[in-house]
Structure formats: structure tokens, C-alpha cells
Scaffold this motif. Structure first.
Motif, PDB file in Angstrom:
ATOM      1  N   ILE A  73       0.822  -1.211   0.000  1.00 43.49           N
ATOM      2  CA  ILE A  73       0.000   0.000   0.000  1.00 43.49           C
ATOM      3  C   ILE A  73       0.857   1.264   0.000  1.00 43.49           C
ATOM      4  O   ILE A  73       0.512   2.258  -0.635  1.00 43.49           O
ATOM      5  N   GLU A  74       1.988   1.233   0.677  1.00 42.67           N
ATOM      6  CA  GLU A  74       2.846   2.417   0.716  1.00 42.67           C
ATOM      7  C   GLU A  74       3.363   2.756  -0.684  1.00 42.67           C
ATOM      8  O   GLU A  74       3.351   3.912  -1.099  1.00 42.67           O
ATOM      9  N   THR A  75       3.783   1.750  -1.419  1.00 41.83           N
ATOM     10  CA  THR A  75       4.256   1.963  -2.790  1.00 41.83           C
ATOM     11  C   THR A  75       3.125   2.469  -3.675  1.00 41.83           C
ATOM     12  O   THR A  75       3.322   3.374  -4.495  1.00 41.83           O
ATOM     13  N   ALA A  76       1.936   1.927  -3.504  1.00 43.72           N
ATOM     14  CA  ALA A  76       0.781   2.368  -4.298  1.00 43.72           C
ATOM     15  C   ALA A  76       0.465   3.834  -4.030  1.00 43.72           C
ATOM     16  O   ALA A  76       0.237   4.612  -4.969  1.00 43.72           O
ATOM     17  N   LEU A  77       0.462   4.227  -2.760  1.00 44.73           N
ATOM     18  CA  LEU A  77       0.169   5.627  -2.422  1.00 44.73           C
ATOM     19  C   LEU A  77       1.272   6.560  -2.917  1.00 44.73           C
ATOM     20  O   LEU A  77       0.989   7.638  -3.441  1.00 44.73           O
ATOM     21  N   ARG A  78       2.530   6.145  -2.779  1.00 43.85           N
ATOM     22  CA  ARG A  78       3.636   6.970  -3.294  1.00 43.85           C
ATOM     23  C   ARG A  78       3.493   7.174  -4.800  1.00 43.85           C
ATOM     24  O   ARG A  78       3.674   8.278  -5.304  1.00 43.85           O
ATOM     25  N   THR A  79       3.168   6.104  -5.503  1.00 40.14           N
ATOM     26  CA  THR A  79       3.011   6.180  -6.959  1.00 40.14           C
ATOM     27  C   THR A  79       1.851   7.090  -7.333  1.00 40.14           C
ATOM     28  O   THR A  79       1.979   7.941  -8.221  1.00 40.14           O
ATOM     29  N   ALA A  80       0.728   6.937  -6.650  1.00 41.30           N
ATOM     30  CA  ALA A  80      -0.452   7.757  -6.952  1.00 41.30           C
ATOM     31  C   ALA A  80      -0.176   9.231  -6.693  1.00 41.30           C
ATOM     32  O   ALA A  80      -0.512  10.091  -7.523  1.00 41.30           O
ATOM     33  N   TYR A  81       0.439   9.542  -5.562  1.00 38.20           N
ATOM     34  CA  TYR A  81       0.743  10.947  -5.268  1.00 38.20           C
ATOM     35  C   TYR A  81       1.791  11.511  -6.221  1.00 38.20           C
ATOM     36  O   TYR A  81       1.724  12.683  -6.609  1.00 38.20           O
ATOM     37  N   LYS A  82       2.742  10.687  -6.607  1.00 38.88           N
ATOM     38  CA  LYS A  82       3.748  11.152  -7.570  1.00 38.88           C
ATOM     39  C   LYS A  82       3.081  11.492  -8.904  1.00 38.88           C
ATOM     40  O   LYS A  82       3.388  12.516  -9.525  1.00 38.88           O
ATOM     41  N   MET A  83       2.152  10.648  -9.345  1.00 37.54           N
ATOM     42  CA  MET A  83       1.448  10.914 -10.596  1.00 37.54           C
ATOM     43  C   MET A  83       0.596  12.174 -10.484  1.00 37.54           C
ATOM     44  O   MET A  83       0.584  13.013 -11.398  1.00 37.54           O
ATOM     45  N   ALA A  84      -0.113  12.329  -9.362  1.00 33.70           N
ATOM     46  CA  ALA A  84      -0.950  13.513  -9.163  1.00 33.70           C
ATOM     47  C   ALA A  84      -0.087  14.769  -9.074  1.00 33.70           C
ATOM     48  O   ALA A  84      -0.425  15.814  -9.645  1.00 33.70           O
ATOM     49  N   TYR A  85       1.042  14.675  -8.379  1.00 26.08           N
ATOM     50  CA  TYR A  85       1.957  15.814  -8.247  1.00 26.08           C
ATOM     51  C   TYR A  85       2.521  16.214  -9.614  1.00 26.08           C
ATOM     52  O   TYR A  85       2.589  17.398  -9.946  1.00 26.08           O
TER      53      TYR A  85
END
Length: 155
Positions: A73-85
Motif C-alpha cells: 500500500i505504501e508503494t501504491a500511495l507513493r506512486t499515486a501521489y507522484k502521478m498527481a503531483y
């Protein structure tokens, strides 16, 4: 039960809300939830490590389409926020901040996975003065945008 986190960010006042991380929990005792409009939302993660161990079937969606599946889940959230950022940065904003509230990860989790460090403005001491300033800035911005109409033919 299926849960999800909205990984929304603000590029100044523009909301980037394209990304959602959905997942299932083996044991719901590792979180506190609140029901709102018939759905349960996670409001607190009691123990991050236990939470990570209980999460499975993690999927990142963009505009409702599956982008990638994860085992962490941590990797998924990091990836999602990186894409949104990254998407937010294309708008050349002065500030990019994560959205917080119902449906977003708890703030302590956002601080762990957001691509850059951030600080929120402190809550204003005098809310009336603060709101008056916001209204004045919006009026100025609207007035300026009326003069910058790209569709208008200059004479």
C-alpha cells in the motif's frame, strides 16, 4: 470489505482528482472508520505496520481505469501521489498541496508518501478578515481574466 483513498492534490486552487487507490483489508480492527453516505471511510490507521500487513488487492486507478496493481500500500500511495503531483506541476502553480478530508489517507500517512514536504497555512485567527481577503483576491483575479480573453479579437 473494499476501501479506497483519494490521492487528490491542489495546484493552487485547481483540484487534481484523477487518482484513486482501492484495496481490501483482512482485519478492519487496524483502522478507525466513519460512515458517510452509505460508505465506510478510514479516518485513522492505528498501527501502520499492521495495516500494511492486512492490506491486499491494491489497485491504482486513473480516471476510473486501472493503471497498476500493487502488493504494498505504501508503494501504491507513493506512486499515486507522484502521478498527481506531476500532473499538478504541469499547471505551473505556486503551490502543490495534498487534499485532506473524507476519503483521503490520514495526514500522517500523506506526510510519509507525498513526494515533497509540505506545510499547511495555520487556521486564521480572524476568519472574517481572512474571508474578506480571499473575496478581494478572487475579484481581482476575475477582473484580470476578463481582460485576458483568448477568444476575443483585439482591435
Amino acid at each position: 470489505m473494499e476501501f479506497f483513498f483519494f490521492t487528490d492534490v491542489y495546484a493552487d486552487r485547481h483540484l487534481i482528482d484523477y487518482y484513486i487507490v482501492s484495496f481490501k483489508l483482512i482485519n478492519q480492527n487496524v483502522v478507525s472508520t466513519k460512515e458517510w453516505e452509505g460508505r465506510k471511510y478510514i479516518t485513522e490507521i492505528k498501527d501502520w505496520q499492521s495495516f500494511r500487513e492486512n492490506v491486499y488487492d491494491i489497485v491504482l486507478y486513473e480516471f476510473g481505469d486501472e493503471v497498476e496493481r500493487f502488493t504494498d500500500i505504501e508503494t501504491a500511495l507513493r506512486t499515486a501521489y507522484k502521478m498527481a503531483y506531476t500532473e499538478a506541476s504541469r499547471k505551473l502553480p505556486k503551490n502543490i498541496l495534498p487534499s485532506v478530508g473524507i476519503g483521503t489517507p490520514p495526514l500522517d500517512v500523506i506526510r510519509m508518501v507525498f513526494p515533497v514536504s509540505f506545510e499547511f497555512e495555520p487556521f486564521p485567527k480572524d476568519i472574517d478578515v481572512f474571508l474578506d481577503r480571499i473575496v478581494r483576491e478572487m475579484e481581482e483575479e476575475i477582473t484580470r481574466s476578463e481582460f485576458n480573453d483568448d477568444d476575443e479579437i483585439p482591435f
